[in-house]
Design a protein around this motif. Structure first.
Motif, short mmCIF file in Angstrom:
data_model
loop_
_atom_site.label_atom_id
_atom_site.label_comp_id
_atom_site.label_asym_id
_atom_site.label_seq_id
_atom_site.Cartn_x
_atom_site.Cartn_y
_atom_site.Cartn_z
N SER A 168 0.83 -1.21 0.00
CA SER A 168 0.00 0.00 0.00
C SER A 168 0.86 1.26 0.00
N LEU A 169 1.93 1.25 0.78
CA LEU A 169 2.83 2.40 0.82
C LEU A 169 3.53 2.59 -0.52
N ASP B 13 2.35 1.79 -3.44
CA ASP B 13 1.35 2.35 -4.36
C ASP B 13 1.16 3.84 -4.13
N LEU B 14 1.12 4.25 -2.88
CA LEU B 14 0.96 5.68 -2.57
C LEU B 14 2.16 6.49 -3.06
N GLU C 108 1.93 6.81 -6.87
CA GLU C 108 0.92 7.80 -7.27
C GLU C 108 1.43 9.22 -7.05
N THR C 109 2.11 9.44 -5.93
CA THR C 109 2.64 10.77 -5.64
C THR C 109 3.69 11.17 -6.66
N ALA D 282 -8.02 9.22 -10.17
CA ALA D 282 -7.28 8.52 -9.11
C ALA D 282 -7.95 7.20 -8.82
#
Length: 123
Positions: free
Chosen positions: A89-90, A92-93, A96-97, A122
């Protein structure tokens, strides 16, 4: 001692009174506190209670050792899965950033012939 009907009836009437009932409960509670204090203040009794408790705990650990080992290994596996899921999850974040920063860094030209491109949705 044999109790006849009138004696039982008299005792029943006494126990129906709240004060008598409270006194009986208070006396039983006080007796229990005194007995517990006497047992726990005596070092030999305390040692015997501790040894008996240790033996019971040891027996239960021995008896359920397979179930305990299975539960611990299952909990460790769930913890590993949770950590891996959080890492994903981290990641992926962060991705995206970085994509948003890259899109924001590209300067837009003021040509009227180019159609504007809508931003990516998003998610």
């Amino acid at each position: 001692m044999m109790m006849n009907g009138s004696t039982m009836e008299a005792l029943g009437h006494v126990m129906n009174r709240p004060a008598a009932h409270a006194a009986a409960i208070g006396g039983a509670a006080a007796h229990g506190v005194v007995a517990a204090r006497t047992l726990l203040l005596n070092p030999l009794t305390l040692l015997a209670v501790g040894a008996a408790g240790g033996m019971v705990a040891g027996f239960l650990l021995y008896r359920y050792r397979k179930e305990i080992a299975l539960s611990v290994s299952r909990a460790c596996g769930m913890g590993k899965d949770f950590v891996l899921q959080q890492k994903e999850s981290l990641a992926d974040l962060i991705e995206e950033t970085r994509e948003r920063e890259a899109d924001a860094a590209v300067p837009t030209t003021g040509k009227s012939g180019d159609a504007e491109v809508p931003p990516k949705a998003a998610g």
